[in-house]
Design an enzyme around this catalytic site. Structure first.
Site, PDB file in Angstrom:
ATOM      1  N   HIS A 162       0.805  -1.228   0.000  1.00  0.00           N
ATOM      2  CA  HIS A 162       0.000   0.000   0.000  1.00  0.00           C
ATOM      3  C   HIS A 162       0.833   1.270   0.000  1.00  0.00           C
ATOM      4  CE1 HIS A 162      -2.314  -3.266   2.015  1.00  0.00           C
ATOM      5  NE2 HIS A 162      -3.144  -2.932   1.049  1.00  0.00           N
ATOM      6  N   HIS A 214      -6.917   5.011   5.465  1.00  0.00           N
ATOM      7  CA  HIS A 214      -6.395   3.897   4.667  1.00  0.00           C
ATOM      8  C   HIS A 214      -4.886   4.070   4.490  1.00  0.00           C
ATOM      9  CE1 HIS A 214      -5.672   1.225   1.224  1.00  0.00           C
ATOM     10  NE2 HIS A 214      -6.798   0.611   1.570  1.00  0.00           N
ATOM     11  N   GLU A 257      -2.848   3.442   2.139  1.00  0.00           N
ATOM     12  CA  GLU A 257      -2.403   4.043   0.882  1.00  0.00           C
ATOM     13  C   GLU A 257      -2.554   5.566   0.917  1.00  0.00           C
ATOM     14  OE1 GLU A 257      -3.652   4.180  -3.786  1.00  0.00           O
ATOM     15  OE2 GLU A 257      -4.038   2.291  -2.726  1.00  0.00           O
ATOM     16  N   THR A 275      -5.878   4.039  -5.285  1.00  0.00           N
ATOM     17  CA  THR A 275      -5.979   3.165  -6.460  1.00  0.00           C
ATOM     18  C   THR A 275      -7.108   2.145  -6.384  1.00  0.00           C
ATOM     19  OG1 THR A 275      -4.420   1.547  -5.544  1.00  0.00           O
ATOM     20  CG2 THR A 275      -3.481   3.337  -6.860  1.00  0.00           C
ATOM     21  N   SER A 320      -6.566  -9.107  -3.510  1.00  0.00           N
ATOM     22  CA  SER A 320      -5.551  -9.702  -2.627  1.00  0.00           C
ATOM     23  C   SER A 320      -5.949 -11.097  -2.167  1.00  0.00           C
ATOM     24  CB  SER A 320      -5.317  -8.783  -1.415  1.00  0.00           C
ATOM     25  OG  SER A 320      -6.537  -8.416  -0.811  1.00  0.00           O
TER      26      SER A 320
END
Length: 330
Positions: free
Chosen positions: A85, A135, A137, A175, A278
């Site tokens: 991430h 998050h 990321e 993303t 994932s």
């Protein structure tokens, strides 16, 4: 649609989405941990979950990976892998101060967004980062230029944004978002900021877009859609939302087949099945077996794209693997 399983027809069917499961970035990140364990030996420390999936994390723990929240938990001089991430620059600095051997498993598509953030910040743009607060990321990308970046967490958040110069503002995104919701947020922002620039290329990754697209295709035919994935996986959570928005009568996120409730399937004739980016394929196959035991034996695979992208391992690891191979030959 192509039938992938020759079984007696029961009138109950599964529409199996493809693409599904592992994307190139996840594959690379998991392989990075596996190869590091083989090369350096256990334990290998991993900052945060390498990818957001319970099964993957447990499997790697069994092989000798130790997952930590911060660099401070890693013994000085040890090897640490940064998750797919991405991390903020200060995390690299902390690793350096503790003499850690850092291997960066950040997905290259996330790295691309980091580069965009740095470039626009260097040109003194205000950057509106569309993503979910907290998050990993988003935290990593924001850390590249905190004084230039404002988080926009969904369309409703767009109305509170203020910028220094309405002619010098750009949006970037996490993303793994819903494509539709992201574009809705952009549309709301553009009402207030008509000169808002878009990123030079799409920030939402190809795998996220592809998995959402195939679910949109099958959702109208489904009584229920099952998404295999973990609750902290943004792209998996989005797939359930996309299924429901696309017309599925029900949608559920499960980590494992045993979490499926029979009540969800009671009146269903068509079940849609996919998995987040994932999720290893073995978990999908376990769900298919679970459904077959309940009469859903007619399986049709719906294919909307073929993914061939692969990413090479991190440079630090490749260099050490090459050195070890050379030493073994001598």
């Amino acid at each position: 649609m192509t039938e992938v399983e020759a079984t007696p027809r029961t009138g109950k069917r599964v529409l199996l989405a493809k693409p599904r499961g592992y994307c190139a970035g996840v594959d690379r990140a998991v392989q990075t941990v596996e190869e590091a364990l083989k090369l350096y030996g256990a334990p290998i420390y991993v900052r945060k979950q390498i990818v957001h999936n319970k099964h993957v994390v447990r499997t790697l723990e069994a092989q000798g990976a130790i997952f930590v929240e911060e660099n401070e938990e890693v013994p000085e001089g040890a090897t640490v892998i940064f998750s797919a991430h991405g991390v903020a620059p200060e995390v690299y600095e902390q690793a350096k101060q503790r003499s850690l051997k850092a291997i960066d498993a950040t997905c290259p598509l996330v790295t691309k967004v980091h580069h965009e953030a740095k470039r626009f910040a260097a040109e003194d743009y205000d950057i509106l980062l569309i993503g979910h607060e907290g998050h990993e990321e988003v935290i990593g990308t924001s850390g590249e230029a905190p004084e230039h970046i404002q988080l926009v967490d969904g369309p409703e958040d767009a109305d509170r944004i203020t910028v220094r110069d309405p002619n010098k503002v750009v949006w970037l995104s996490q993303t793994t978002l819903s494509v539709d919701e992201t574009m809705e947020t952009v549309a709301r922002l553009k009402k207030r900021l008509p000169m808002l620039q878009s990123p030079p290329s799409d920030d939402i990754c190809y795998a996220t877009s592809n998995r959402q697209h195939v679910i949109k295709e099958i959702a109208p035919e489904c009584d229920v859609v099952l998404v295999v994935g973990s609750r902290n996986s943004s792209n998996s959570v989005r797939l359930v939302e996309v299924a429901l928005d696309g017309g599925a009568r029900g949608g559920h996120l499960v980590d494992f087949a045993h979490e499926i409730e029979d009540a969800w399937l009671a009146d269903a004739r068509t079940v849609g099945l996919t998995s987040g980016a994932s999720v290893p394929e073995e978990l999908v196959q376990e769900v298919l077996a679970h459904l077959a035991e309940r009469g859903f034996t007619d399986v049709e695979e719906v294919v909307t794209a073929n993914e061939r992208l692969t990413f090479s391992l991190p440079q630090e690891l490749k260099r050490d693997l090459k050195a070890a191979a050379a030493a073994a030959r001598d």
